[in-house]
Scaffold this active site. Structure first.
Site, PDB file in Angstrom:
ATOM      1  N   TYR A  22     -28.951 -24.828 -38.266  1.00 27.59           N
ATOM      2  CA  TYR A  22     -28.176 -23.509 -38.033  1.00 27.59           C
ATOM      3  C   TYR A  22     -26.583 -23.783 -37.721  1.00 27.59           C
ATOM      4  CZ  TYR A  22     -32.500 -21.268 -37.988  1.00 27.59           C
ATOM      5  OH  TYR A  22     -33.837 -20.597 -38.324  1.00 27.59           O
ATOM      6  N   TYR A  55     -33.733  -7.749 -38.428  1.00 25.53           N
ATOM      7  CA  TYR A  55     -34.422  -7.849 -36.861  1.00 25.53           C
ATOM      8  C   TYR A  55     -35.043  -6.514 -36.690  1.00 25.53           C
ATOM      9  CZ  TYR A  55     -31.523 -11.813 -36.573  1.00 25.53           C
ATOM     10  OH  TYR A  55     -31.023 -13.179 -36.999  1.00 25.53           O
TER      11      TYR A  55
END
Length: 389
Positions: free
Chosen positions: A164, A90
Site C-alpha cells: 500500500y 466501504y
C-alpha cells in the site's frame, strides 16, 4: 428444506498490528437440522457508522425465515432491495449480503453433501497463489518494521507481497529499495496500491518515481468512481491496472470507459459469492483478467473465497486473501491452510465450506456491538495500531 431461524454473533479479533477488527458470524438454521454458516467480515471500514445487530437480526429473519436456501437468485434479489448497492467500496450493505449468501451456499452444500466449489461450477485448481500485505508507510521509521515483516513471512513461505502506497512516498521508495537490496529476485511485489487516495495525475507521478523497482500491477490509482481518469491513467502506464468491483453499475462504467486490465473481485465488496461469480463472468466475456481481493477475512470468509477462486477460469494474477495470517486468533476448529505462499482450498470431501465453528474461541472474542469509539480515521483506513500516525 426451509430456513427457520437466524443468529448473529459479533466477535472482535486483534490483528498483529494491534487493531481489533469486528466481524459478525451468521448462522442460518433449517427445519431439517442443517445449519449454514457465513461471515460478515470486518465492519471496521469507513464510513464510521455501525449497524445495530438486534435490528439487523430482526430484518434478516423477516427476509429469510420460510425461504428455501436453494432459491439463491430470489433471496439475493431481495437482499439487494433491502441493502442496496451504494457504489462505495466501504458500504455496509455488501458486507451483510455477503455473509448471508455465504451461509446459504454452506447450507445448500451440506444438504447435498458437496463442497461450495462444486456448487459454483467445480474446481479448476486446488490452491491459489496469494500475497501478504504491507500496510501504508506514514513515517520513515516504519520502513524497517515492514522489512522485518517481509523477512518473517518469507521464512513462512510467502514470496509475494502487496504494498500500500501514497502517504509517504519517500518511505515507499526506501522500502522497495530495501527489498531489492536484501532479497533481489527472491521477493516479488505483486502490486502498489493507492486505495483511491490520490487523483490519477498525482498517482502517475508516484508511479513514475517507483517504476525503477519491480512490481507486477497497479491498484486503485484514482479518486473513487473516476473511471474516465482511470482510463487516462491506464493509457499512460506500462503496468496492468486493477480496481475493486463494488457494484454492478460501477462494473458497467469501468467496462464502458475501458478503465482497467484486471477486475479485483471479492465477495465482501460485491455482496456475496453469487455476485462475485457473476462479476468474474462479466470480466471473462470482456477478455479481462481477475484476482481475488480482500478485506482480510477470518477463515469462514477466506474459505468462501478459496472455493470461488478454485472455479474461476480467468484468475490470472496473484490474489490477496491472507486474513487468517494477520489475526491473532480465529473462530473455527481448523483454520484455512497456507503452504509455500498458496491458499489451499478446503477438503473437497467436506460438505459446504468444510469448516466447523469453535465456540470456545468465539466466546473468547465475543463483543457486544460494532461501535468504534475513539479509533482514528487513519486506523480505520489502514487497520493500524494507535502508535501509527
Amino acid at each position: 428444506m426451509k430456513i427457520n431461524d437466524v443468529r448473529l454473533t459479533i466477535v472482535g479479533i486483534p490483528r498483529e498490528t494491534g487493531f481489533v477488527s469486528k466481524h459478525i458470524i451468521i448462522e442460518l438454521f433449517s427445519d431439517v437440522g442443517i445449519t449454514g454458516v457465513g461471515e460478515m467480515s470486518d465492519f471496521s471500514h469507513l464510513p464510521r457508522y455501525a449497524v445495530a445487530v438486534e435490528d439487523l437480526t430482526l430484518s434478516l429473519k423477516t427476509i429469510l425465515i420460510g425461504k428455501d436456501p436453494f432459491d439463491l437468485t430470489l433471496i439475493n434479489r431481495e437482499l439487494v432491495e433491502n441493502f442496496p448497492e451504494m457504489q462505495n467500496l466501504y458500504e455496509k450493505g455488501s458486507i451483510i449480503r455477503n455473509g448471508v449468501d455465504t451461509a446459504l451456499y454452506d447450507m445448500c452444500g451440506k444438504f447435498l453433501n458437496v463442497s461450495v466449489s462444486d456448487l459454483l461450477g467445480g474446481r479448476m485448481r486446488d490452491k491459489i497463489k496469494v500475497c501478504y500485505p504491507i500496510f501504508r508507510h506514514r513515517l520513515m521509521e516504519e520502513v524497517e518494521d515492514n522489512l522485518a515483516i517481509v523477512r518473517k513471512r518469507y521464512e513462512e513461505g510467502f514470496d509475494v507481497f502487496h504494498l500500500y502506497v501514497g502517504k509517504n512516498v519517500d518511505a515507499d521508495e526506501a522500502f522497495l529499495h530495501g527489498i531489492k537490496q536484501e532479497f533481489g529476485s527472491k521477493i516479488k511485489i505483486k502490486s502498489i496500491d493507492f486505495s483511491n487516495l490520490l487523483d490519477w495525475k498525482k498517482a502517475l507521478q508516484v508511479v513514475d518515481r517507483l517504476a525503477k523497482y519491480d512490481f507486477e500491477l497497479i491498484e486503485s490509482p484514482t479518486d473513487r468512481n473516476d473511471f474516465e481518469g482511470l482510463h487516462h491513467f491506464r493509457m499512460r502506464v506500462k503496468h496492468p491496472v486493477s480496481e475493486h468491483v463494488w457494484s454492478f453499475k460501477q462494473l458497467y462504467d469501468m467496462i464502458k470507459f475501458d478503465s482497467l486490465d484486471i477486475f479485483n473481485i471479492s465477495p465482501i465488496f460485491i455482496g456475496g459469492l453469487t455476485g462475485a461469480k457473476k462479476a468474474a463472468a462479466v470480466a471473462a466475456v470482456c477478455g479481462k483478467s481477475c484476482l481475488l481481493g480482500t478485506t482480510q477475512e477470518l477463515s469462514i470468509g477466506t474459505a468462501a473465497m478459496a472455493h470461488l477462486g478454485g472455479t474461476l477460469e480467468n484468475l490470472d494474477y496473484t490474489s490477496d486473501p491472507t486474513g487468517p495470517k494477520l489475526y491473532v486468533g480465529d473462530i473455527v476448529k481448523e483454520p484455512v491452510k497456507y503452504e509455500n505462499g498458496y491458499l489451499i482450498l478446503p477438503d473437497r470431501k467436506r460438505a459446504g465450506l468444510g469448516l466447523e465453528l469453535d465456540w470456545v474461541e468465539i466466546e473468547k472474542y465475543r463483543v457486544p456491538d460494532l461501535s468504534w469509539e475513539n479509533v482514528s480515521v487513519h486506523q480505520l483506513q489502514d487497520r493500524t495500531a494507535d502508535g501509527r500516525k
